[in-house]
Enzyme design. Sequence first.
Site, PDB file in Angstrom:
ATOM      1  N   HIS A   1      24.874  12.889   9.788  1.00 53.02           N
ATOM      2  CA  HIS A   1      23.642  12.483   9.112  1.00 53.02           C
ATOM      3  C   HIS A   1      22.642  11.922  10.111  1.00 53.02           C
ATOM      4  O   HIS A   1      23.011  11.439  11.178  1.00 53.02           O
ATOM      5  CB  HIS A   1      23.954  11.453   8.023  1.00 53.02           C
ATOM      6  N   CYS A   2      21.378  11.996   9.733  1.00 53.37           N
ATOM      7  CA  CYS A   2      20.271  11.497  10.553  1.00 53.37           C
ATOM      8  C   CYS A   2      20.564  10.067  11.004  1.00 53.37           C
ATOM      9  O   CYS A   2      21.034   9.273  10.201  1.00 53.37           O
ATOM     10  CB  CYS A   2      18.992  11.540   9.713  1.00 53.37           C
ATOM     11  N   PRO A   3      20.364   9.726  12.248  1.00 53.42           N
ATOM     12  CA  PRO A   3      19.730  10.499  13.318  1.00 53.42           C
ATOM     13  C   PRO A   3      20.722  11.172  14.266  1.00 53.42           C
ATOM     14  O   PRO A   3      20.329  11.596  15.344  1.00 53.42           O
ATOM     15  CB  PRO A   3      18.949   9.418  14.060  1.00 53.42           C
TER      16      PRO A   3
END
Length: 87
Positions: free
Chosen positions: A20-22
């Site tokens: 998941h981001c980042p």
Amino acid sequence: MAESSTGLQPDQVLDASGLHCPLPLLKAKQALAGLAAGQLLEVRASDTGSWRDMAAFTEQSGHTMEARTQEGETYIFWIRKAGDGRP
């Protein structure tokens, strides 16, 4: 390495699927740091934010987004490392 559907031949493939981001962007930065100028990195990610993040990163960093595509829920980016001493 095998040619992709774009005809581009990456020097390295980074599978950031499931992150998941980042994290996909951070992993891409780390992978690019290990490449020589002009080499091509293929990044595969499943995080929808990576579509925007990778584009913004390449615009700001001087690296070149050669192509990007979506295959199902996977986003694929081909980023060419900048040369001339740029990051």
